[in-house]
Design a protein around this motif. Structure first.
Motif, short mmCIF file in Angstrom:
data_model
loop_
_atom_site.label_atom_id
_atom_site.label_comp_id
_atom_site.label_asym_id
_atom_site.label_seq_id
_atom_site.Cartn_x
_atom_site.Cartn_y
_atom_site.Cartn_z
N SER A 110 0.82 -1.21 0.00
CA SER A 110 0.00 0.00 0.00
C SER A 110 0.85 1.26 0.00
O SER A 110 0.38 2.33 -0.35
N LYS A 111 2.12 1.15 0.40
CA LYS A 111 3.03 2.30 0.44
C LYS A 111 4.40 1.84 -0.06
O LYS A 111 4.79 0.70 0.13
N SER A 112 5.14 2.77 -0.65
CA SER A 112 6.49 2.42 -1.09
C SER A 112 7.56 2.90 -0.13
O SER A 112 8.63 2.34 -0.05
N ASN A 113 7.28 3.95 0.63
CA ASN A 113 8.22 4.46 1.63
C ASN A 113 7.58 4.35 3.00
O ASN A 113 6.50 4.87 3.23
N LEU A 114 8.28 3.69 3.91
CA LEU A 114 7.73 3.46 5.24
C LEU A 114 8.66 4.01 6.31
O LEU A 114 9.88 3.99 6.18
N GLY A 115 8.05 4.45 7.40
CA GLY A 115 8.81 4.87 8.57
C GLY A 115 8.93 3.70 9.53
O GLY A 115 8.26 2.68 9.40
N LEU A 116 9.77 3.85 10.52
CA LEU A 116 9.97 2.83 11.53
C LEU A 116 8.65 2.56 12.27
O LEU A 116 7.95 3.48 12.67
N ARG A 117 8.30 1.30 12.40
CA ARG A 117 7.09 0.82 13.09
C ARG A 117 5.78 1.29 12.43
O ARG A 117 4.73 1.32 13.05
#
Length: 73
Positions: A5-12
């Motif tokens: 659903s996303k290509s860039n993710l943050g921690l947790r």
């Protein structure tokens, strides 16, 4: 194909993954499979099958260690 659903993710940060099946023109009435993932980087939270074409799960997607297994018709 596995479609996040996303290509860039943050921690947790949570995200969804759609699993798309292409039977290459063949008629099928069941699916079975497994997906492995790096347990130290990703955790399986839950399965949501609201828009799935599979309406009877013999084994709904369930994670054990670093493997998600499923089967349905």
């Amino acid at each position: 194909a596995i479609v996040p659903s996303k290509s860039n993710l943050g921690l947790r940060e949570q995200f969804y993954v759609d699993l798309l099946l292409d039977p290459e023109g063949q008629s099928i009435n069941g699916v079975e499979g497994s997906l492995s993932f790096p347990k130290n980087k990703i955790s399986f939270v839950r399965f949501e099958g609201g828009e799935s074409i599979v309406n009877l799960w013999i084994q709904p997607p369930l994670a054990k260690d670093n493997l998600i297994e499923f089967s349905g018709i």
